[in-house]
Design an enzyme around this catalytic site. Structure first.
Site, short mmCIF file in Angstrom:
data_model
loop_
_atom_site.label_atom_id
_atom_site.label_comp_id
_atom_site.label_asym_id
_atom_site.label_seq_id
_atom_site.Cartn_x
_atom_site.Cartn_y
_atom_site.Cartn_z
N ASP A 52 -8.07 3.38 -2.85
CA ASP A 52 -7.13 2.44 -2.24
C ASP A 52 -6.72 1.39 -3.26
O ASP A 52 -7.49 0.47 -3.55
CB ASP A 52 -7.75 1.79 -1.01
N HIS B 192 -1.49 0.99 7.10
CA HIS B 192 -2.09 1.04 5.77
C HIS B 192 -2.26 2.48 5.30
O HIS B 192 -2.92 3.28 5.98
CB HIS B 192 -3.44 0.32 5.77
N CYS C 67 0.82 -1.22 0.00
CA CYS C 67 0.00 0.00 0.00
C CYS C 67 0.84 1.26 0.00
O CYS C 67 0.51 2.25 -0.67
CB CYS C 67 -0.95 0.00 1.19
#
Length: 309
Positions: A141, A126, A87
């Site tokens: 995302d 994250h 991420c």
């Protein structure tokens, strides 16, 4: 060729730097659409090209490479070396692209849910992108992977079901904390040897992560980046992971286990196929299924843990 972003009055001008430019990035993802409008349709198209071209993967940890968060390094890894990332890499690069195009973007930090402990992580690991278009906020995302990977930007509203190809996503806000959960379909597994695999999610509704709207910077994730690739307690040191979204589902290589999922194979049912690879098949599978060629030898690993597809 350096590209300067189209901007609106009062917006900061963002330009490409060094050998980073948008043309190379879009060549990497295959996006050939319009860049004229900073609207939701363009954002969605750019986003979907990213998740179908750039894998979510942690293979560097298992082939002797160090993951660093300098943007130029991330760009070189994903664009020039045609790798993927986790991420902090995927969303950082996508955030840079969107800002270059003139989108109103910021980074947020989330705490991932661990179903085995039935609790959210205590460390913010994250990284997310928030995009505001015409006064509406969206979460973008590109760095979660497998069936929890959203396919479209999600409107940041509480309590609203947002159906997408992977399933139904929903945000819920309570006391300024936002929670993401996902409802899945039933699963059809032709190879019954894998019907009880620890990689399979058993619950119909799964918590994914929680976050606040406090703006974050990449620097806020430096400790986490080191921790996740070195700690024996980290999921990412216990499993070698490579996962890529496709036009009708996703594929994932976890250790030696290759899975291919097709969404809505039958009404309200996903097809999940499993194959166990031999050592000598791993390298070819990465090339054929994920378009990844590693410069160092991968040592696959899959210690039982809380990662489900």
């Amino acid at each position: 060729m350096l590209m300067e972003s189209p901007t609106k009055p009062g917006q900061e001008v963002v330009t490409a730097r060094g050998d980073m430019n948008l043309e190379e990035y879009f060549a990497r993802t295959g996006y050939k659409g319009s860049l004229e409008n900073q609207d939701l349709e363009t954002l969605t198209d750019i986003f979907q090209h990213h998740i179908r071209a750039v894998p979510f993967e942690n293979l560097s940890i298992h082939c002797g490479e160090k993951i660093t968060l300098e943007l130029e390094h991330v760009y070189n890894k994903i664009v020039h070396r045609k790798r993927g990332g986790w991420c902090m890499e995927n969303n950082q690069l996508l955030g840079w692209v969107l800002k270059c195009l003139g989108y109103d973007t910021s980074f947020l930090g989330a705490y991932v849910f661990n179903p085995h402990e039935n609790a959210y992580a205590t460390i913010m690991t994250h990284l997310l992108v928030k995009v505001v278009i015409d006064g509406k906020a969206y979460i973008v995302d590109a760095g979660f992977g497998v069936s929890y990977q959203m396919w479209q930007p999600m409107e940041l509203v509480s309590g609203k079901d947002q159906p997408q190809a992977p399933g139904v996503f929903r945000f819920t806000e309570k006391n300024a904390i936002w929670y993401l959960e996902k409802m899945r379909r039933k699963q059809y597994i032709p190879n019954q040897n894998f019907s009880n695999s620890d990689l399979l999610e058993k619950k119909d509704c799964r918590k994914v992560y929680m976050f606040t709207l406090e703006p974050r910077t990449v620097e806020d994730f430096c400790f986490q980046c080191t921790y996740l690739q070195t700690s024996p307690d980290s999921l990412f040191t216990k499993k070698s992971i490579c996962t890529l979204q496709t036009t009708d589902g996703f594929r994932a290589l976890i250790g030696w286990t290759l899975t291919e999922t097709k969404y809505n194979y039958k009404e309200n049912m996903d097809l999940v196929e499993f194959i166990t690879l031999e050592d000598e098949e791993v390298e070819k599978t990465l090339k054929d299924k994920f378009n990844i060629t590693l410069e160092r030898k991968l040592v696959p690993i899959n210690i039982k843990g809380f990662y489900t597809i």
